[in-house]
Write a protein that holds these residues in place. Structure first.
Motif, PDB file in Angstrom:
ATOM      1  N   LYS A 101       1.532  11.611   5.102  1.00  0.00           N
ATOM      2  CA  LYS A 101       0.323  11.515   4.263  1.00  0.00           C
ATOM      3  C   LYS A 101       0.331  12.652   3.228  1.00  0.00           C
ATOM      4  O   LYS A 101       0.081  12.423   2.037  1.00  0.00           O
ATOM      5  CB  LYS A 101      -0.924  11.610   5.163  1.00  0.00           C
ATOM      6  N   ILE A 102       0.630  13.851   3.703  1.00  0.00           N
ATOM      7  CA  ILE A 102       0.614  15.004   2.784  1.00  0.00           C
ATOM      8  C   ILE A 102       1.696  14.835   1.707  1.00  0.00           C
ATOM      9  O   ILE A 102       1.454  15.062   0.518  1.00  0.00           O
ATOM     10  CB  ILE A 102       0.789  16.323   3.577  1.00  0.00           C
ATOM     11  N   SER A 103       2.897  14.396   2.118  1.00  0.00           N
ATOM     12  CA  SER A 103       3.975  14.207   1.118  1.00  0.00           C
ATOM     13  C   SER A 103       3.566  13.172   0.070  1.00  0.00           C
ATOM     14  O   SER A 103       3.819  13.337  -1.120  1.00  0.00           O
ATOM     15  CB  SER A 103       5.271  13.705   1.758  1.00  0.00           C
TER      16      SER A 103
ATOM     17  N   LEU B  37       0.825  -1.221   0.000  1.00  0.00           N
ATOM     18  CA  LEU B  37       0.000   0.000   0.000  1.00  0.00           C
ATOM     19  C   LEU B  37       0.858   1.269   0.000  1.00  0.00           C
ATOM     20  O   LEU B  37       0.338   2.374  -0.134  1.00  0.00           O
ATOM     21  CB  LEU B  37      -0.915   0.023   1.229  1.00  0.00           C
ATOM     22  N   GLY B  38       2.162   1.095   0.224  1.00  0.00           N
ATOM     23  CA  GLY B  38       3.071   2.257   0.265  1.00  0.00           C
ATOM     24  C   GLY B  38       2.820   3.150   1.473  1.00  0.00           C
ATOM     25  O   GLY B  38       2.933   4.372   1.400  1.00  0.00           O
TER      26      GLY B  38
ATOM     27  N   LEU C  74       1.146  14.736  -2.306  1.00  0.00           N
ATOM     28  CA  LEU C  74       1.825  15.671  -3.222  1.00  0.00           C
ATOM     29  C   LEU C  74       2.544  14.910  -4.334  1.00  0.00           C
ATOM     30  O   LEU C  74       2.429  15.222  -5.513  1.00  0.00           O
ATOM     31  CB  LEU C  74       2.847  16.523  -2.456  1.00  0.00           C
ATOM     32  N   GLU C  75       3.286  13.868  -3.900  1.00  0.00           N
ATOM     33  CA  GLU C  75       4.028  13.048  -4.886  1.00  0.00           C
ATOM     34  C   GLU C  75       3.074  12.487  -5.937  1.00  0.00           C
ATOM     35  O   GLU C  75       3.344  12.507  -7.126  1.00  0.00           O
ATOM     36  CB  GLU C  75       4.681  11.862  -4.179  1.00  0.00           C
ATOM     37  N   LYS C  76       1.918  12.019  -5.435  1.00  0.00           N
ATOM     38  CA  LYS C  76       0.949  11.409  -6.353  1.00  0.00           C
ATOM     39  C   LYS C  76       0.423  12.445  -7.343  1.00  0.00           C
ATOM     40  O   LYS C  76       0.340  12.180  -8.545  1.00  0.00           O
ATOM     41  CB  LYS C  76      -0.209  10.802  -5.547  1.00  0.00           C
ATOM     42  N   SER C  77       0.120  13.656  -6.819  1.00  0.00           N
ATOM     43  CA  SER C  77      -0.452  14.644  -7.746  1.00  0.00           C
ATOM     44  C   SER C  77       0.594  15.080  -8.769  1.00  0.00           C
ATOM     45  O   SER C  77       0.265  15.341  -9.927  1.00  0.00           O
ATOM     46  CB  SER C  77      -1.042  15.833  -6.979  1.00  0.00           C
ATOM     47  N   ILE C  78       1.875  15.112  -8.365  1.00  0.00           N
ATOM     48  CA  ILE C  78       2.926  15.458  -9.342  1.00  0.00           C
ATOM     49  C   ILE C  78       2.986  14.379 -10.421  1.00  0.00           C
ATOM     50  O   ILE C  78       3.028  14.655 -11.614  1.00  0.00           O
ATOM     51  CB  ILE C  78       4.294  15.627  -8.637  1.00  0.00           C
TER      52      ILE C  78
END
Ligand code: UDP
Length: 500
Positions: free
Chosen positions: A488-490, A139-140, A493-497
């Motif tokens: 969670k926030i990082s 699940l990372g 962010l990584e996912k949206s990038i």
């Protein structure tokens, strides 16, 4: 906060307890703490286990804490058990224990599916579910390893695994010093867990547990800095993984008597239980509480020795006894003993399950005989009580050393061998004279026992302060929740990038 509205910044945490009271009770308390401090919490368990804590969860939920239970069906029929037998404490024989463990393992696939459905930001899983390290990796997300005993015992066990100081000995009773600890702690090979001492069928399972800890984001301890700071430090350095001590969790979330009485048990407490009236009639610090935890069922010969040891000590006692299969022969002995103790107003027996937190907090209690289960230790020292140490199995012999040699609030009764109750032979391990000696020492007013009592009271004060705002455990919990939120926030962010 309105817990029905999902909040994109809210941390979603799954707690996966292992169904045995010594692991499950502190994990439920920890889950409740997370929810109290804003995380949205889901506890995965089975029906009968949920019944032992659901009242507390419902009451937290109605107070606005985002916490719920996700219930799975225990495969009782498939493993040949009656409905409702879903916890290790229900096992009254080795066969039953085997079936319960098998049922727990069979739930793995369903739990894995739930992880995928619920998409948590973190999983806090009991040490006895080492397989969840793979689930978290898939699940990372971070996995927190919930170690349900002392930092001291984890360090001692890791060091013995690494250096194997016991292996070159010709005798099982030869003493050795545990290598790498800041204090000189002596043990014998017979004190060690059987899977370390003899490398048996359980060794690969325990090795997997230690490996899963190394691969986790960190370890969560129900302990506190003031109690074991050296070992907390050593735990970070020897294992090289993060850890947080956030205990004693029980004192943190079970503040009122109602919460204390329902904790870990399905049945409500009687309005005026006999033991409470009896305790109320006793002088402060004049009663010894005797308990061997939620699992151990002693052989009849040992019960007879304890009964005589308590009686000849002359001190008042409350003794919790758990029955095991084939105990019928010994029943008349215990009935006579119970009757006699009532008549002379010296002792009270509680069968199977006692509201331990309530009893330990009663002013009439002056000490405890403990099997050195970590929760019982924390609960006793939070009540400022010195202890007679009577370890049975698993890591309890390390905990004994912490009490007797490091904290100096325990007097050993003199047990020599680490053995699980289900494979204990029918003999008594400790004789009545040794029991009587330890009781007279602990409950007496000699200089040494007074000093021990004072040290225990100081630890009780520290235990209270550490969970208050600004205390070590309080800060550790807040810092951990903040850290998990940042992760969670990082990740988001990584996912949206990547998505763009
Ligand atoms: N417990 C209780 N009543 C009992 C026996 C146990 O409330 O009659 C609780 C106890 O307060 C503790 C837990 O069950 O929180 C037992 O955990 P511990 O680590 O002391 O020992 P274990 O049962 O795992 O050997």
């Amino acid at each position: 906060m309105d817990q029905s509205q999902p909040n994109q910044y809210q941390l979603n945490v799954i707690f996966l307890p292992y169904p045995t009271p010594g692991h499950m009770i502190p994990m439920i308390d920890t889950a409740r703490l997370f929810a109290k401090h804003g995380a949205s919490v889901t506890i995965i368990t089975t029906h009968a286990n949920a019944l032992t804590f659901q009242k507390a969860i419902d009451s937290d939920f109605s107070s606005g804490h985002p916490i719920r239970t996700q219930v799975l069906q225990f495969p009782a029929a498939q493993v040949g058990l009656h409905d409702g037998v879903e916890n290790i404490k229900d096992g009254t024989s080795p066969e039953m224990l085997g079936k319960i463990s098998c049922g727990i393992m069979m739930l793995q696939d369903q739990i894995e599916l739930l992880f995928q459905d619920l998409q948590p930001d973190c999983i806090v899983t009991d040490m006895f579910h080492p397989w969840t390290v793979e689930s978290a990796a898939k699940l990372g997300i971070p996995r927190l390893h919930f170690y349900s005993s002392s930092c001291f015992s984890n360090c001692a066990c890791q060091l013995i695994r690494k250096y194997r100081p016991h292996e070159s000995f010709v005798s099982d009773t030869q003493k050795f010093i545990i290598p790498g600890l800041p204090e000189s702690i002596e043990m014998t090979p017979l004190h060690l867990e059987e899977w370390i001492r003899t490398k048996n069928y359980a060794t690969p399972y325990f090795e997997a547990i230690f490996e899963s800890e190394k691969r986790s984001y960190g370890t969560l301890y129900n302990s506190f800095h003031e109690l074991e700071s050296d070992y907390e430090q050593l735990s970070k350095s020897t294992m090289g993984i993060k850890c947080w001590s956030v205990g004693p969790v029980s004192a943190w979330v079970n503040k009122d008597d109602e919460k204390k009485s329902i904790r870990g048990h399905t049945e409500d407490l009687a309005k005026e239980p006999e033991w409470l009236n009896w305790l109320n009639s006793k002088q402060n610090e004049s009663v010894l509480y005797v308990s061997f935890g939620s699992l151990t069922r002693l052989p009849h010969a040992q019960i007879v020795e304890i009964a005589h040891g308590l009686e000849i000590s002359g001190h008042n006692f409350i003794w919790v006894i758990r029955k095991k299969d084939g105990d019928e022969n010994g029943e008349s002995f215990l009935q006579d003993f119970e009757q006699r103790m009532k008549e002379i107003n010296k002792g009270c027996i509680i069968w199977n399950w006692a509201p331990q937190l309530l009893i330990l907090d009663h002013p009439a209690i002056g000490g405890i005989v403990t099997h050195c289960g970590w929760n019982s230790i924390l609960e006793s020292l939070s009540a400022g009580l010195p202890m007679i140490t009577w370890p049975m199995f698993a890591e309890q012999f390390y905990n004994e050393k912490l009490l007797t040699d490091v904290l100096k609030i325990g007097v050993p009764v003199g047990v020599k061998e680490n053995k699980f109750w289900a494979i204990i032979d029918e003999e008594a391990m400790v004789r009545r004279e040794e029991i009587m000696k330890a009781v007279v020492f602990l409950m007496g007013s000699g200089q040494e026992s007074r000093e021990m009592r004072m040290r225990a009271k100081k630890l009780a004060d520290a235990a209270k302060r550490t969970i208050e705002e600004g205390g070590h455990s309080y800060n550790n919990l807040i810092q951990l929740i903040d850290e998990l939120k940042s992760l969670k926030i990082s990740r988001a962010l990584e996912k949206s990038i990547l998505d763009n």
